[in-house]
Design a protein around this motif. Structure first.
Motif, short mmCIF file in Angstrom:
data_model
loop_
_atom_site.label_atom_id
_atom_site.label_comp_id
_atom_site.label_asym_id
_atom_site.label_seq_id
_atom_site.Cartn_x
_atom_site.Cartn_y
_atom_site.Cartn_z
N ALA A 1 0.89 -1.37 -0.10
CA ALA A 1 0.26 -0.14 -0.36
C ALA A 1 0.69 1.30 -0.11
CB ALA A 1 -0.72 -0.01 1.33
N VAL A 2 0.03 2.37 -0.35
CA VAL A 2 0.63 3.88 -0.29
C VAL A 2 -0.20 4.24 -0.13
CG1 VAL A 2 1.77 5.58 -1.40
CG2 VAL A 2 2.70 3.39 -2.42
N ILE A 3 0.01 5.44 1.55
CA ILE A 3 -0.29 6.10 2.71
C ILE A 3 -0.53 7.38 2.79
CG2 ILE A 3 -1.63 5.80 4.47
CD1 ILE A 3 -1.46 2.98 4.46
N ASP B 1 4.32 11.82 -7.24
CA ASP B 1 4.25 10.15 -8.00
C ASP B 1 3.87 9.83 -7.00
OD1 ASP B 1 4.74 8.49 -9.98
OD2 ASP B 1 5.91 8.09 -8.59
N LEU B 2 4.47 9.74 -5.89
CA LEU B 2 3.73 8.66 -4.34
C LEU B 2 2.84 9.52 -4.35
CD1 LEU B 2 7.15 8.21 -1.98
CD2 LEU B 2 5.93 6.30 -3.03
N GLN B 3 2.31 10.26 -4.29
CA GLN B 3 1.04 10.78 -3.70
C GLN B 3 -0.08 10.17 -4.65
OE1 GLN B 3 1.15 15.43 -3.33
NE2 GLN B 3 2.25 14.75 -1.41
N GLU B 4 0.27 10.39 -6.36
CA GLU B 4 -0.76 10.33 -7.09
C GLU B 4 -0.55 8.80 -7.24
OE1 GLU B 4 1.17 11.19 -10.47
OE2 GLU B 4 0.49 13.64 -10.89
N ARG B 5 -0.25 7.51 -7.08
CA ARG B 5 0.03 6.36 -6.55
C ARG B 5 -0.59 6.19 -5.34
NH1 ARG B 5 4.17 3.41 -6.66
NH2 ARG B 5 6.02 5.09 -6.38
N MET B 6 -1.07 6.36 -4.42
CA MET B 6 -1.90 6.05 -3.19
C MET B 6 -3.08 5.51 -3.58
SD MET B 6 -2.06 9.77 -1.39
CE MET B 6 -2.37 10.99 -2.28
N THR B 7 -2.92 4.41 -2.79
CA THR B 7 -4.19 3.10 -1.88
C THR B 7 -4.59 3.60 -1.45
OG1 THR B 7 -2.95 1.99 -1.16
CG2 THR B 7 -2.75 1.64 -3.79
N MET B 8 -4.31 4.57 -0.06
CA MET B 8 -5.04 4.98 0.63
C MET B 8 -4.85 6.38 1.17
SD MET B 8 -5.33 3.67 4.98
CE MET B 8 -6.05 2.22 4.17
N SER B 9 -5.45 7.40 1.99
CA SER B 9 -5.22 8.78 2.27
C SER B 9 -6.05 8.81 3.56
CB SER B 9 -5.72 9.43 1.69
OG SER B 9 -6.94 9.89 1.50
N VAL B 10 -5.03 9.45 4.53
CA VAL B 10 -6.14 10.02 6.15
C VAL B 10 -5.68 10.65 6.74
CG1 VAL B 10 -5.84 9.13 8.59
CG2 VAL B 10 -4.84 7.24 6.96
N PHE B 11 -6.47 11.39 6.84
CA PHE B 11 -6.74 12.90 7.26
C PHE B 11 -7.50 13.34 8.00
CE2 PHE B 11 -9.19 12.41 3.15
CZ PHE B 11 -10.03 13.05 2.91
N GLY B 12 -7.55 14.24 8.88
CA GLY B 12 -8.24 14.77 9.13
C GLY B 12 -9.41 16.58 8.77
N VAL B 13 -10.12 17.03 9.03
CA VAL B 13 -10.34 18.19 8.91
C VAL B 13 -10.31 19.51 9.32
CG1 VAL B 13 -12.73 20.02 8.13
CG2 VAL B 13 -12.28 17.52 7.54
N GLY B 14 -9.55 20.37 8.21
CA GLY B 14 -9.38 21.50 9.70
C GLY B 14 -10.68 22.83 9.11
N SER B 15 -10.73 23.07 10.44
CA SER B 15 -11.93 24.63 10.49
C SER B 15 -11.33 25.87 11.18
CB SER B 15 -13.42 23.37 11.25
OG SER B 15 -13.98 24.15 11.55
N ILE B 16 -12.14 26.39 10.46
CA ILE B 16 -12.05 28.11 10.09
C ILE B 16 -12.11 28.35 11.91
CG2 ILE B 16 -12.02 30.36 10.07
CD1 ILE B 16 -11.22 29.24 7.37
N GLN C 1 -9.53 10.48 -6.55
CA GLN C 1 -9.18 9.78 -7.14
C GLN C 1 -8.41 7.95 -6.10
OE1 GLN C 1 -10.08 9.61 -10.53
NE2 GLN C 1 -10.82 11.31 -9.04
N VAL C 2 -8.17 8.67 -4.55
CA VAL C 2 -7.83 7.54 -4.07
C VAL C 2 -8.78 7.26 -3.82
CG1 VAL C 2 -6.81 7.56 -1.93
CG2 VAL C 2 -6.05 8.94 -3.20
N HIS C 3 -8.61 5.20 -3.73
CA HIS C 3 -9.25 4.24 -3.99
C HIS C 3 -9.75 4.65 -1.97
CE1 HIS C 3 -11.60 0.77 -3.69
NE2 HIS C 3 -11.21 -0.19 -2.57
N ARG C 4 -9.33 4.41 -0.68
CA ARG C 4 -10.16 5.02 0.61
C ARG C 4 -9.27 5.98 1.31
NH1 ARG C 4 -9.64 -0.86 2.48
NH2 ARG C 4 -12.50 -0.78 2.52
N ARG C 5 -9.97 7.19 1.36
CA ARG C 5 -10.22 8.37 2.03
C ARG C 5 -11.15 8.28 3.59
NH1 ARG C 5 -12.13 8.53 -2.92
NH2 ARG C 5 -13.74 9.74 -2.59
N ILE C 6 -9.58 8.38 4.21
CA ILE C 6 -10.06 8.21 5.99
C ILE C 6 -10.17 9.17 6.44
CG2 ILE C 6 -9.94 6.66 8.11
CD1 ILE C 6 -8.75 4.38 6.58
N CYS C 7 -11.35 9.99 6.94
CA CYS C 7 -11.76 11.28 7.16
C CYS C 7 -12.11 11.02 8.91
CB CYS C 7 -12.25 12.29 6.37
SG CYS C 7 -12.44 13.68 7.50
N VAL C 8 -11.14 11.35 10.03
CA VAL C 8 -11.36 11.83 11.29
C VAL C 8 -11.92 12.78 11.73
CG1 VAL C 8 -10.40 10.79 13.52
CG2 VAL C 8 -9.34 9.62 11.22
#
Length: 343
Positions: free
Chosen positions: A123-125, A211-226, A287-294
């Protein structure tokens, strides 16, 4: 089965389960590491009752080693969020008496337990930095993978600090948990000029990370809020000056993911700061297959709604109070007479 082995297990939902307290008790015990005394206090019941709820959860098949979460059997809040936003929602039950820091810790713990089974070899996370992901990284459990890469989603430098130590610690924990290589992204969070970013993006060393970012299979991120009660790190850590903040306000920005901003309707076109941001364009992230938002905290609701409107998540992990607010606001918005919404 020994308790230690059970704690490595995860939850499935059985159609035979009729008592919602069994589900809540199982989540608190197996995913949040609460004691039976603590659960009894939160559910306003006795320790012996909690013990019976957990036994019933095991006997009914609610608690198993593998995660089994059929869409049609999820709790009502998760079902409503899934129906509205087409995301796989994981709602963390927490009492309203907890402060934001305590809620974040509960959400981060369950997020870590939810993410780990989804991580596969090869995986590329992509991992964003921030307060939420920092908390998640502290709760990660080890899982051996092969040829797995953790790549930083956005730069962390500003005029006060390189940000390397902060971001690298988050990445290091992810890499250590999954026996993965770690690729940092040592660029500013925001460039002073869009043309400087464009020139930097042509450098081969930077293109390797892109290039690695373009090949991500998963991304994990939070949400910034003003307008969060506990402002996101990007808004308090010296990354934005008054001119920047004024520009975001003029563009009706409600939040960001990996330093890329968006409005309440999910749009990001014409937001000048995004031409200087180091995070991946929202179109690429989608475009990332699995995008996990916390997300943790009701005060992030506007940023969360914008992120969901933008289609940035396939999986959402959030606290119960925020989930209730999200569903309630949806009911309010969609019950308005035609022609009233958005006016």
């Amino acid at each position: 089965m020994h308790k230690r082995a059970e704690r490595t297990g995860t939850l499935s939902r059985s159609p035979s389960l009729s008592n919602s307290d069994s589900l809540r008790a199982a989540q608190m015990y197996y995913l949040q590491d609460l004691t039976m005394d603590a659960i009894a206090h939160e559910l306003h019941t006795s320790r012996s009752t909690v013990s019976r709820l957990l036994s019933a959860a095991r006997d009914s098949g609610l608690v198993q080693i593998q995660i089994r979460s059929p869409q049609e059997l999820t709790p009502e809040l998760e079902r409503q969020i899934r129906h509205r936003y087409q995301v796989d929602a994981h709602v963390v039950p927490v009492p309203d008496t907890l402060n934001e820091g305590e809620v974040l810790d509960r959400v981060a713990l369950q997020a870590a337990r939810t993410i780990t089974p989804l991580v596969d070899s090869n995986a590329v996370i992509g991992v964003a930095w921030g307060s939420t992901l920092s908390a998640v990284s502290r709760h990660l459990r080890q899982k051996t993978t092969h040829d797995c890469t953790i790549v930083q989603l956005n730069g962390s430098g500003n005029t006060r600090t390189s940000g390397i130590s902060y971001a690298s610690e988050i990445l290091r924990r992810f890499g250590q948990a999954y026996s993965a290589r770690v690729e940092q992204f040592p660029v500013p969070a925001f460039f002073d000029r869009a043309e400087t970013k464009a020139a930097m993006w042509n450098e081969r060393s930077v293109q390797r990370i892109l290039d690695l970012q373009e090949r991500m299979t998963m991304s994990v991120f939070g949400v910034g809020s003003i307008d969060s009660d506990v402002p996101s790190h990007v808004y308090t850590g010296g990354y934005l000056d008054e001119t920047d903040l004024d520009g975001l306000a003029a563009s009706s920005v409600v939040g960001d993911v990996a330093t890329v901003f968006f409005r309440a309707d999910g749009s990001d076109d014409g937001i000048a700061m995004n031409t200087r941001a180091s995070g991946p364009p929202l179109s690429q992230l989608r475009q990332v297959h699995r995008r996990i938002c916390v997300v943790s905290g009701v005060s992030k609701i506007n940023g969360l709604r914008g992120a969901l409107a933008a289609g940035l998540a396939t999986e959402l992990i959030l606290d119960e109070a925020t989930a209730r607010r999200l569903v309630q606001e949806d009911i309010t918005v969609h019950s308005e007479p035609p022609g009233k919404v958005g006016l």
